[in-house]
Design an enzyme around this catalytic site. Structure first.
Site, mmCIF file in Angstrom:
data_model
loop_
_atom_site.group_PDB
_atom_site.id
_atom_site.type_symbol
_atom_site.label_atom_id
_atom_site.label_comp_id
_atom_site.label_asym_id
_atom_site.label_seq_id
_atom_site.Cartn_x
_atom_site.Cartn_y
_atom_site.Cartn_z
ATOM 1 N N ASN A 163 0.938 -1.657 0.049
ATOM 2 C CA ASN A 163 -0.063 -0.045 -0.113
ATOM 3 C C ASN A 163 0.775 1.343 -0.210
ATOM 4 O O ASN A 163 0.408 2.058 -0.560
ATOM 5 C CB ASN A 163 -1.052 -0.246 0.636
ATOM 6 C CG ASN A 163 -0.942 0.228 2.835
ATOM 7 O OD1 ASN A 163 0.815 0.195 2.658
ATOM 8 N ND2 ASN A 163 -0.844 0.105 3.433
ATOM 9 N N GLU A 263 3.435 -3.786 12.595
ATOM 10 C CA GLU A 263 2.992 -2.466 12.352
ATOM 11 C C GLU A 263 2.170 -3.156 11.768
ATOM 12 O O GLU A 263 1.707 -3.339 10.724
ATOM 13 C CB GLU A 263 3.723 -1.395 11.479
ATOM 14 C CG GLU A 263 2.307 -0.034 11.693
ATOM 15 C CD GLU A 263 1.839 0.179 10.805
ATOM 16 O OE1 GLU A 263 0.756 -0.819 10.161
ATOM 17 O OE2 GLU A 263 2.364 1.089 9.703
ATOM 18 N N CYS A 297 -3.561 1.383 6.769
ATOM 19 C CA CYS A 297 -3.492 1.188 8.564
ATOM 20 C C CYS A 297 -3.983 2.072 9.187
ATOM 21 O O CYS A 297 -4.929 1.332 10.103
ATOM 22 C CB CYS A 297 -2.506 0.300 8.236
ATOM 23 S SG CYS A 297 -1.855 -1.433 7.732
ATOM 24 N N GLU A 471 8.306 3.382 15.397
ATOM 25 C CA GLU A 471 8.466 3.320 13.852
ATOM 26 C C GLU A 471 8.675 5.183 14.003
ATOM 27 O O GLU A 471 7.961 5.520 14.575
ATOM 28 C CB GLU A 471 8.411 2.650 12.268
ATOM 29 C CG GLU A 471 7.860 1.390 12.485
ATOM 30 C CD GLU A 471 8.110 1.361 11.156
ATOM 31 O OE1 GLU A 471 6.767 0.896 10.522
ATOM 32 O OE2 GLU A 471 9.288 0.175 10.681
HETATM 33 C C1 SIN Z 1 0.243 1.907 6.871
HETATM 34 O O1 SIN Z 1 -0.859 1.868 5.861
HETATM 35 O O2 SIN Z 1 0.733 0.485 6.848
HETATM 36 C C2 SIN Z 1 0.489 2.817 6.702
HETATM 37 C C3 SIN Z 1 -0.525 4.066 7.330
HETATM 38 C C4 SIN Z 1 1.224 5.989 7.093
HETATM 39 O O3 SIN Z 1 1.583 5.289 7.492
HETATM 40 O O4 SIN Z 1 0.844 7.129 7.330
#
Ligand code: SIN
Length: 490
Positions: A163, A263, A297, A471
């Site tokens: 993604n 994550e 996410c 992170e």
């Molecule tokens: C993710 O979807 O895992 C990361 C999203 C983000 O860093 O904004």
């Protein structure tokens, strides 16, 4: 070596079709390949090697050999290489964004945004490298001085999702390189080309042989991931992806008690209180829900709206969503790109059908788009019942599921009624409520009166089954061991 097909890139060398081990572009031993397609057109973009356990072992050995010298470079030397890497990412932003759009489907505007986000991790960690301080602790014993130093953990396995084909690599790799670690990266089979382009730039910036290695695979993913997690030489595993896979990898890494950063999935609540600025809440919901076509996410998954502003919020949201143009991310008019593949479309369809069967109403959209590519119409579901699947699982698609609530207490209970806790959002202009709700939400990251929280500088990560570790802002710590040294006999 550059491929003959360069997909309109200014610099054709950025399109690499081989894996990368010990400073060399390599094929799979058995010459097997993974086909990579454009989700907007279903056309093949190219192939990468279908590597296996043998190639993974080689990559780990190369990383271990390189660790001996890379870990001894000065922090300033690593800083300088990372700063150069950051500049090269900016200089090549058009090509890097184009690659992201071609393999992931997101719009060029979003892909450029991802490149900025991705490069910001390299910049941040360049600055972290030179500030990885230890400490001096006043001694409890006479004639002893206590000193704490930080040392790189060693070889790191990095497993990333499709993604954010670029940013999820730099968020991990930047920290690893800054700390003095070396890496074996397994990019996802859907989006390997962005990862390979980053290697080209890292090499131009001066990253030596063996410090970064890339193993590409699709069919052999289970064996490759197992090797990356179980091999004794590897000292840390960093993963972004689903909770199910995060648990699996953590179990594998536990055999040798490796450090892990996981994550994992979210199921973000997005709450609109009766005192919210509704226009701002609609803008925030769009940003939060439809970023990457709903495939992040941290995307809002459950949108709770107070009954007194429910009708107004739903109609303003529908008005905006109705103007969204679906299409290829390369087309400037496109507001929403495709989903990553047909399986993703099928999952979204299931969530919508399930909610409708249980009583939800479709305000707009509600179905896949016929024809080429993996498109799902942007959708708003109203009156979503508590037993709908969308309450329990991430939809990972462009579906805004609206749920009505009456009281603050009720909505906090609903928002926290999930096994995961990555991000949560709410809109309110009552300062007391802002503190109360921010503290009460069981998540790792909260957005109050904003739908966008992601920045390199923040401690990015979740609680509950959304993962382990942080992170970004605090990320370098995860790639270093803390060593205490007592200086006695003074
Ligand atoms: C993710 O979807 O895992 C990361 C999203 C983000 O860093 O904004």
């Amino acid at each position: 070596m550059a491929s003959t097909s360069v997909h309109g890139l200014r610099d054709p060398e950025l399109f690499q079709t081989k894996g990368f081990i010990d400073g060399m572009w390599v094929d799979a031993r058995d010459r097997g390949v993974v086909r990579v397609t454009n989700p907007a057109t279903d056309e093949e973009l190219g192939t990468v090697p279908e590597m296996g356990v043998e190639e993974t072992k080689q990559a780990i050995e190369a990383a271990a050999k390189a660790f001996k010298t890379w870990s001894r470079t000065t922090a300033k030397a690593r800083h300088d290489i990372l700063v150069k890497f950051f500049s090269l990412m900016k200089e090549n932003e058009d090509d890097l964004a184009r690659l992201i759009t071609l393999e992931n489907g997101k719009t060029l505007a979003e892909a450029k945004g991802e490149n900025v986000y991705s490069a910001s991790f390299i910049e941040w960690f360049a600055e972290e490298a030179v500030r990885a301080y230890g400490e001096h602790i006043p001694s409890a014993m006479p004639g002893v001085r206590n000193v704490v130093i930080k040392q790189p953990v060693g070889v790191v396995s990095i497993l990333t999702p499709w993604n954010f084909p670029s940013a999820m690599i730099t968020r991990k790799l930047g920290a690893a390189l800054a700390a003095g670690c070396t890496a074996v990266i397994k990019p996802p089979p859907e989006t390997p080309f962005s990862a390979l382009a980053l290697v080209v730039l890292a090499r131009r910036a001066g990253v030596p042989d063996g410090v970064i290695n890339i193993v590409t695979t699709q069919k052999n993913v289970s064996e490759v991931a197992k090797e990356m997690c179980e091999n004794k030489t590897v000292k840390k595993v960093s993963f972004t992806g689903s909770t199910t896979v995060a648990k699996l990898l953590t179990r594998m890494a536990a055999g040798t008690l490796k450090k892990v950063s996981m994550e994992a999935g979210g199921n973000a609540p997005f709450i609109v209180f009766d005192d919210a600025d509704i226009d701002a809440a609609v803008e925030g919901a769009i940003l939060c829900k439809f970023r990457g076509s709903g495939q992040t996410c941290v995307c809002a998954n459950r949108i709770f709206v107070h009954s007194s502003v429910y009708a107004e919020f739903a109609s303003r949201l529908a008005e905006k969503i109705a103007t969204f143009k679906l299409g290829s991310g390369l087309d400037e008019q496109t507001k929403l790109g495709p989903l990553i593949h047909s399986r993703a479309v099928e999952k979204v369809r299931q969530h919508v059908d399930d909610a409708v069967a249980k009583g939800a109403q479709v305000l707009i959209g509600g179905r896949p788009v016929e024809g080429t590519g993996s498109f799902f119409a942007p959708t708003i579901l109203s009156e979503v019942p508590a037993d709908a699947l969308v309450n329990d699982e991430e939809t990972f698609g462009p579906v805004a599921a609206l749920i009505k609530f009456e009281t603050e207490e009720e909505v906090i209970k609903l928002a926290n009624d999930t096994d995961v806790g990555l991000a949560g959002y709410f809109y309110s202009r009552d300062v007391g409520r802002v503190w109360r709700v921010a503290e009460a939400l069981e998540v790792g990251m909260v957005g109050t009166n904003t739908g966008l929280i992601s920045q390199a500088v923040i401690p990015f990560g979740g609680i509950k089954e959304s993962g382990l570790g942080r992170e970004g802002g605090h990320g370098i710590e995860e790639y270093m061991n803390t060593k205490f040294i007592a200086f006695g006999g003074l």
